[in-house]
Design a protein around this motif. Structure first.
Motif, PDB file in Angstrom:
ATOM      1  N   VAL A 174       0.851  -1.195   0.000  1.00  0.00           N
ATOM      2  CA  VAL A 174       0.000   0.000   0.000  1.00  0.00           C
ATOM      3  C   VAL A 174       0.887   1.246   0.000  1.00  0.00           C
ATOM      4  CG1 VAL A 174      -1.952  -1.105   1.153  1.00  0.00           C
ATOM      5  CG2 VAL A 174      -0.138  -0.086   2.520  1.00  0.00           C
ATOM      6  N   PRO A 175       0.336   2.376  -0.432  1.00  0.00           N
ATOM      7  CA  PRO A 175       1.112   3.625  -0.343  1.00  0.00           C
ATOM      8  C   PRO A 175       1.476   3.916   1.111  1.00  0.00           C
ATOM      9  CG  PRO A 175      -0.841   3.912  -1.713  1.00  0.00           C
ATOM     10  CD  PRO A 175      -0.986   2.585  -1.041  1.00  0.00           C
ATOM     11  N   PRO A 176       2.482   4.749   1.338  1.00  0.00           N
ATOM     12  CA  PRO A 176       2.853   5.079   2.723  1.00  0.00           C
ATOM     13  C   PRO A 176       1.672   5.677   3.482  1.00  0.00           C
ATOM     14  CG  PRO A 176       4.504   5.906   1.179  1.00  0.00           C
ATOM     15  CD  PRO A 176       3.336   5.435   0.355  1.00  0.00           C
ATOM     16  N   PRO A 177       1.564   5.401   4.785  1.00  0.00           N
ATOM     17  CA  PRO A 177       0.487   6.011   5.573  1.00  0.00           C
ATOM     18  C   PRO A 177       0.667   7.523   5.635  1.00  0.00           C
ATOM     19  CG  PRO A 177       2.088   4.972   7.012  1.00  0.00           C
ATOM     20  CD  PRO A 177       2.448   4.576   5.625  1.00  0.00           C
ATOM     21  N   LEU A 226       9.981   7.763   9.595  1.00  0.00           N
ATOM     22  CA  LEU A 226       9.134   6.619   9.914  1.00  0.00           C
ATOM     23  C   LEU A 226       8.370   6.090   8.698  1.00  0.00           C
ATOM     24  CD1 LEU A 226       7.636   7.641  13.375  1.00  0.00           C
ATOM     25  CD2 LEU A 226       9.461   6.006  12.917  1.00  0.00           C
ATOM     26  N   GLY A 227       8.537   6.728   7.546  1.00  0.00           N
ATOM     27  CA  GLY A 227       7.924   6.228   6.323  1.00  0.00           C
ATOM     28  C   GLY A 227       6.572   6.797   5.979  1.00  0.00           C
ATOM     29  N   HIS A 228       6.193   7.909   6.599  1.00  0.00           N
ATOM     30  CA  HIS A 228       4.904   8.522   6.307  1.00  0.00           C
ATOM     31  C   HIS A 228       4.984   9.444   5.086  1.00  0.00           C
ATOM     32  CE1 HIS A 228       2.717   7.352  10.001  1.00  0.00           C
ATOM     33  NE2 HIS A 228       3.913   7.395  10.564  1.00  0.00           N
ATOM     34  N   THR A 273      -4.025   6.740   8.831  1.00  0.00           N
ATOM     35  CA  THR A 273      -3.679   8.156   8.856  1.00  0.00           C
ATOM     36  C   THR A 273      -3.482   8.652  10.288  1.00  0.00           C
ATOM     37  OG1 THR A 273      -4.925   8.546   6.825  1.00  0.00           O
ATOM     38  CG2 THR A 273      -4.423  10.473   8.179  1.00  0.00           C
ATOM     39  N   VAL A 274      -2.449   9.468  10.499  1.00  0.00           N
ATOM     40  CA  VAL A 274      -2.246  10.109  11.803  1.00  0.00           C
ATOM     41  C   VAL A 274      -2.387  11.619  11.625  1.00  0.00           C
ATOM     42  CG1 VAL A 274      -0.778   8.261  12.658  1.00  0.00           C
ATOM     43  CG2 VAL A 274       0.277  10.219  11.567  1.00  0.00           C
ATOM     44  N   LEU A 275      -3.111  12.239  12.559  1.00  0.00           N
ATOM     45  CA  LEU A 275      -3.372  13.678  12.523  1.00  0.00           C
ATOM     46  C   LEU A 275      -2.725  14.318  13.741  1.00  0.00           C
ATOM     47  CD1 LEU A 275      -7.197  13.567  11.644  1.00  0.00           C
ATOM     48  CD2 LEU A 275      -5.252  13.649  10.057  1.00  0.00           C
ATOM     49  N   CYS A 276      -1.830  15.267  13.504  1.00  0.00           N
ATOM     50  CA  CYS A 276      -1.113  15.948  14.583  1.00  0.00           C
ATOM     51  C   CYS A 276      -1.471  17.433  14.545  1.00  0.00           C
ATOM     52  CB  CYS A 276       0.395  15.764  14.426  1.00  0.00           C
ATOM     53  SG  CYS A 276       0.913  14.032  14.448  1.00  0.00           S
ATOM     54  N   VAL A 277      -2.166  17.895  15.557  1.00  0.00           N
ATOM     55  CA  VAL A 277      -2.661  19.268  15.614  1.00  0.00           C
ATOM     56  C   VAL A 277      -1.730  20.069  16.522  1.00  0.00           C
ATOM     57  CG1 VAL A 277      -4.628  20.727  16.181  1.00  0.00           C
ATOM     58  CG2 VAL A 277      -5.005  18.415  15.262  1.00  0.00           C
ATOM     59  N   LEU A 278      -0.922  20.910  15.898  1.00  0.00           N
ATOM     60  CA  LEU A 278       0.088  21.664  16.645  1.00  0.00           C
ATOM     61  C   LEU A 278      -0.240  23.151  16.728  1.00  0.00           C
ATOM     62  CD1 LEU A 278       3.376  20.055  15.216  1.00  0.00           C
ATOM     63  CD2 LEU A 278       1.804  19.174  16.951  1.00  0.00           C
ATOM     64  N   THR A 279      -1.409  23.544  16.281  1.00  0.00           N
ATOM     65  CA  THR A 279      -1.741  24.971  16.219  1.00  0.00           C
ATOM     66  C   THR A 279      -1.968  25.577  17.592  1.00  0.00           C
ATOM     67  OG1 THR A 279      -4.005  24.227  15.807  1.00  0.00           O
ATOM     68  CG2 THR A 279      -2.736  24.910  13.900  1.00  0.00           C
TER      69      THR A 279
END
Length: 396
Positions: A214-217, A238-240, A281-287
């Motif tokens: 599969v494509p990278p996450p 990490l390959g994302h 999918t990983v979602l990182c909210v840094l705002t």
């Protein structure tokens, strides 16, 4: 096997005969995961790895033998209490390895070749191979392609399914394995499944290895700040496939994020509504700004993604949770939120903080506790025990 698809695809193009050894199952402290492979061609050239060095020599010889006799072999390697220096995994693990010859004229070669080409060219596909069962079925292969892929021969198409090749047994077996493998593919997983010889849950059991390519996450980082720049670098490591999204064009620039795969200037919640996400999918909210965070997290916590984390102090976290409740986010949805984001490493710098976030993502994905391994009684690898192994027949 698909982890070395590019090299093997070249071997197929060059007309080489080869044998490939694939990790089927692992137990204990085994160093490689199912799907890891080592291949040997007729000239003795080897690529890949199945154990990080512990049993490579023995597996190499099994591949050479398979090239000569055309037999598929399932072999178990593990730690020996009597002789720690014997062929085995002195780290204490156990691995089951399937050795399959892929020679000109072998029935499995066209299907394997198609799977290698799909993986080498970045297409979504899963290769299913029978590991244990009747001798005439062992090693047979079936390729499940992505639903959007349509460049195969007409004779390879099956009504209601998108697969090619097959096991040459009961027709329901092909359809059932294709459906099961599709679930593996949707999750980007590689592993084994048990199924009856006629495609049901009863009857003579078969073990089938499903390898997904599969494509990278995706990792989507919201907030074009210094911490985001460090997280982009770790995410790529990490390959994302990493996307940076921020509504402020002065900050969301290629100069600030040269390693990002994508940079998007948009309101975060609007971008999340229109982009593709999945269970990896990983979602990182840094705002850590309520006008961005609240509408974004309101949507993010209702998506079937692997991870949602948000940066901020504990006070910010409590205030943000209160605002999310006000807009209708449930307690069950809030329980998915990793906030404050990251593991407690005592991080100060952007790089250290990025490391703590990445560590939490890995622990969440693998089921790790995040505690120090030294002095702990938790397993290093969270694996299940492999099935019994032995010599299992021919695929010629």
């Amino acid at each position: 096997m698909l982890d070395i698809a590019e090299e093997l695809d070249r071997w197929v193009e060059q007309g080489r005969d080869f044998a490939v050894a694939t990790v089927v199952a692992v137990g204990g402290s085994a160093p490689r995961r199912p799907g890891a492979a080592l291949a040997v061609d007729a000239d003795g050239t080897a690529i890949g790895s199945v154990s990080g060095g512990c049993v490579e020599g023995a597996v190499y010889e099994l591949c050479r033998q398979a090239l000569q006799d055309g037999a598929c072999v399932l072999e178990r390697f593990g730690y020996s209490d009597d002789d720690a220096f014997a062929v085995g995994l002195t780290c204490g693990g156990i691995i089951d390895i399937l050795v399959t010859p892929v020679r000109a004229g072998d029935r499995v070669r066209p299907v394997v070749a198609a799977g290698l080409r799909a993986a080498a060219t970045g297409r979504t596909a899963a290769l299913a191979r029978i590991v244990t069962g009747p001798a005439d079925l062992v090693g047979r292969a079936l390729l499940i392609r992505d639903g959007d892929h349509d460049d195969r021969h007409e004779g390879d198409r099956h009504e209601g399914d998108r697969y090619e090749g097959g096991f040459g047994s009961h027709p329901e077996l092909d359809r059932t394995v294709a459906a099961e493998a599709r679930a593996f593919l949707d999750a980007g997983r590689t592993g084994t499944l048990e199924i009856g010889e006629q495609g049901s849950r009863c009857g003579a059991p078969l073990t089938v290895l499903v390898e997904s390519s599969v494509p990278p996450p995706r990792m989507i980082v919201f907030g074009a700040i210094d911490f985001a720049a460090a997280l982009v670098r770790v995410g790529k490591f990490l390959g994302h496939h990493v996307t940076v999204c921020d509504a402020r064009p002065v900050f969301a620039t290629r100069a600030r994020f040269p390693e990002a795969d994508e940079i998007v200037v948009a309101w975060p919640h609007e971008y999340l509504e229109r982009t593709r996400v999945d269970a990896r999918t990983v979602l990182c909210v840094l705002t850590h700004d309520a006008k961005f965070d609240v509408p974004l997290l309101q949507r993010a916590l209702r998506l079937p993604v692997a991870y949602v984390g948000a940066m901020g102090s504990r006070r910010t976290h409590l205030e943000r949770n209160a605002r999310l409740r006000e807009v209708g986010v449930s307690e069950l949805e809030l329980a998915r939120l990793r906030s404050p984001i990251g593991l407690d490493l005592g991080a100060r710098t952007p790089e250290e903080t990025a490391l703590s976030i990445a560590a939490e993502i890995v622990a969440d994905r693998r089921g790790g506790s995040g505690v120090s391994l030294a002095g702990a009684h938790t397993p290093i690898h969270h694996d299940t025990a492999p099935a019994p192994a032995g010599r299992i027949g021919s695929v010629a």
